[in-house]
Design a protein around this motif. Structure first.
Motif, PDB file in Angstrom:
ATOM      1  N   ALA A 287       0.840  -1.206   0.000  1.00 37.69           N
ATOM      2  CA  ALA A 287       0.000   0.000   0.000  1.00 37.69           C
ATOM      3  C   ALA A 287       0.870   1.250   0.000  1.00 37.69           C
ATOM      4  N   THR A 288       1.946   1.198   0.758  1.00 35.55           N
ATOM      5  CA  THR A 288       2.847   2.345   0.830  1.00 35.55           C
ATOM      6  C   THR A 288       3.499   2.605  -0.529  1.00 35.55           C
ATOM      7  N   VAL A 289       3.962   1.530  -1.152  1.00 35.09           N
ATOM      8  CA  VAL A 289       4.588   1.675  -2.469  1.00 35.09           C
ATOM      9  C   VAL A 289       3.581   2.218  -3.476  1.00 35.09           C
ATOM     10  N   ARG A 290       2.326   1.739  -3.398  1.00 37.48           N
ATOM     11  CA  ARG A 290       1.319   2.220  -4.348  1.00 37.48           C
ATOM     12  C   ARG A 290       1.080   3.716  -4.171  1.00 37.48           C
ATOM     13  N   VAL A 291       1.050   4.152  -2.939  1.00 36.62           N
ATOM     14  CA  VAL A 291       0.881   5.591  -2.704  1.00 36.62           C
ATOM     15  C   VAL A 291       2.034   6.361  -3.329  1.00 36.62           C
ATOM     16  N   LEU A 292       3.221   5.849  -3.177  1.00 39.54           N
ATOM     17  CA  LEU A 292       4.369   6.544  -3.763  1.00 39.54           C
ATOM     18  C   LEU A 292       4.274   6.544  -5.284  1.00 39.54           C
TER      19      LEU A 292
ATOM     20  N   ARG B 245       9.001   2.837   9.051  1.00 39.95           N
ATOM     21  CA  ARG B 245       9.890   1.689   8.868  1.00 39.95           C
ATOM     22  C   ARG B 245       9.972   1.307   7.401  1.00 39.95           C
ATOM     23  N   THR B 246       8.834   1.359   6.719  1.00 42.69           N
ATOM     24  CA  THR B 246       8.841   0.997   5.303  1.00 42.69           C
ATOM     25  C   THR B 246       9.660   1.983   4.492  1.00 42.69           C
ATOM     26  N   LEU B 247       9.466   3.260   4.755  1.00 41.90           N
ATOM     27  CA  LEU B 247      10.199   4.264   3.999  1.00 41.90           C
ATOM     28  C   LEU B 247      11.701   4.141   4.256  1.00 41.90           C
ATOM     29  N   GLU B 248      12.044   3.871   5.497  1.00 40.79           N
ATOM     30  CA  GLU B 248      13.457   3.703   5.834  1.00 40.79           C
ATOM     31  C   GLU B 248      14.048   2.503   5.085  1.00 40.79           C
TER      32      GLU B 248
ATOM     33  N   PHE C 155       1.430   8.501   5.185  1.00 36.89           N
ATOM     34  CA  PHE C 155       0.592   7.829   6.179  1.00 36.89           C
ATOM     35  C   PHE C 155      -0.882   8.110   5.920  1.00 36.89           C
ATOM     36  N   MET C 156      -1.212   9.374   5.694  1.00 38.64           N
ATOM     37  CA  MET C 156      -2.621   9.716   5.504  1.00 38.64           C
ATOM     38  C   MET C 156      -3.175   9.122   4.217  1.00 38.64           C
TER      39      MET C 156
ATOM     40  N   GLY D 276      -0.168   1.675  10.938  1.00 38.99           N
ATOM     41  CA  GLY D 276       0.375   2.604  11.927  1.00 38.99           C
ATOM     42  C   GLY D 276       1.453   3.484  11.315  1.00 38.99           C
ATOM     43  N   LEU D 277       1.602   4.659  11.885  1.00 41.09           N
ATOM     44  CA  LEU D 277       2.603   5.579  11.366  1.00 41.09           C
ATOM     45  C   LEU D 277       4.002   4.980  11.457  1.00 41.09           C
TER      46      LEU D 277
END
Lengths: 155, 155
Positions: free
Chosen positions: A25-30, A61-64, A44-45, A55-56
């Motif tokens: 999900a994080t990668v898709r947002v990016l 952690r994912t971005l790192e 996060f939002m 969770g934030l």
DNA sequence: TTAGGTGCAAATCTTTTGCAGAAAG
DNA sequence: CTTTCTGCAAAAGATTTGCACCTAA
């Protein structure tokens, strides 16, 4: 887009990491916001829409992690928050910013202007360049055009 | 050095600010460490030698003020702390960094490599440059020399 | 005497970490 | 089962702010 996610999945797995639903999900947002330079809070939002339970800390952690794998680039424009950018292959190493001091917009230019300078650095300073960063602060074309228009209107 | 302090005093006074003893001590620390890129905490500890009663908040306020007056440049190398650099007239606008990813050193180079690029930005992107920032990450000459020496020693 | 400054402590904001439970191979 | 991951809450660090006192034109 799916191809790019697959590729990132492989990059993760080759280092023993998993592409969990939260990470995906994080990668898709990016991917969906490649033009922007999102902060962790921004990501996060946006991720929350897809995966409300996230969770934030997981986003951080994912971005790192993605940053360590050079999948995203972590950068800092001096406003107190780190911003993250997906690092497409072609953008690698040729990725400069035009930061508007008036409206705050951050545009990107993808030309490779620095290779000759890097050669000079190696020769004249014995400095072996791995990466670089070039930001310009100034007035963007939108603000310039708006101002030109306003003064043409006799304002 | 006194001349430079006088000049800063004038810059402050022209905006209605005073060069208090605390501010002067802070400026002196910056002058004496012009080669370095001190964090607020670094400045604080050095200023304490001259003026032990000073508070960290005052250092932050002073650095912020000097930053607004363009006497110092506030920058961020991505290690979580802001760093401050006295901005000498000649350095203005021609001030690049070589950041060593091995030993962490930050060297400066003062050449003006970007003026031609800024002209292109104006023409091709309608972007009016006020300032810029150019950082290179890589291996510094000290680390390169050390490594060369070690492999020559058969290590 | 009045605006600007200061020190201190508390508050704020971003980012990191400890931990117990959940998920995946 | 064992390692990796997650969410939550707490902690950590950097920076800012509120406030009462201080100081110089």
């Amino acid at each position: 887009m799916e191809a790019r996610i697959d590729k990132i999945k492989q990059q993760l797995q080759s280092q023993g990491y998993k592409l969990t639903p939260q990470r995906e999900a994080t990668v898709r947002v990016l991917l969906e916001n490649e033009e922007d330079h999102l902060s962790a809070e921004d990501v996060f939002m946006l991720v929350k829409d897809k995966a409300p339970e996230i969770g934030l800390a997981t986003v951080y952690r994912t971005l790192e992690l993605l940053s360590e794998l050079h999948v995203v680039e972590k950068m800092n424009f001096g406003d107190g928050v780190a911003r993250y950018d997906l690092r497409s292959d072609s953008a690698y190493h040729h990725h400069h910013h035009l930061i508007c001091v008036k409206c705050g917009a951050v545009d990107e230019i993808m030309e490779d202007w620095l290779t000759p300078l890097e050669e000079r650095l190696a020769v004249e300073y014995n400095f072996k360049v791995h990466d670089h960063r070039l930001d310009f602060q100034g007035i963007c074309h939108r603000c310039n055009e708006k101002e030109a228009k306003e003064s043409a209107d006799g304002k």
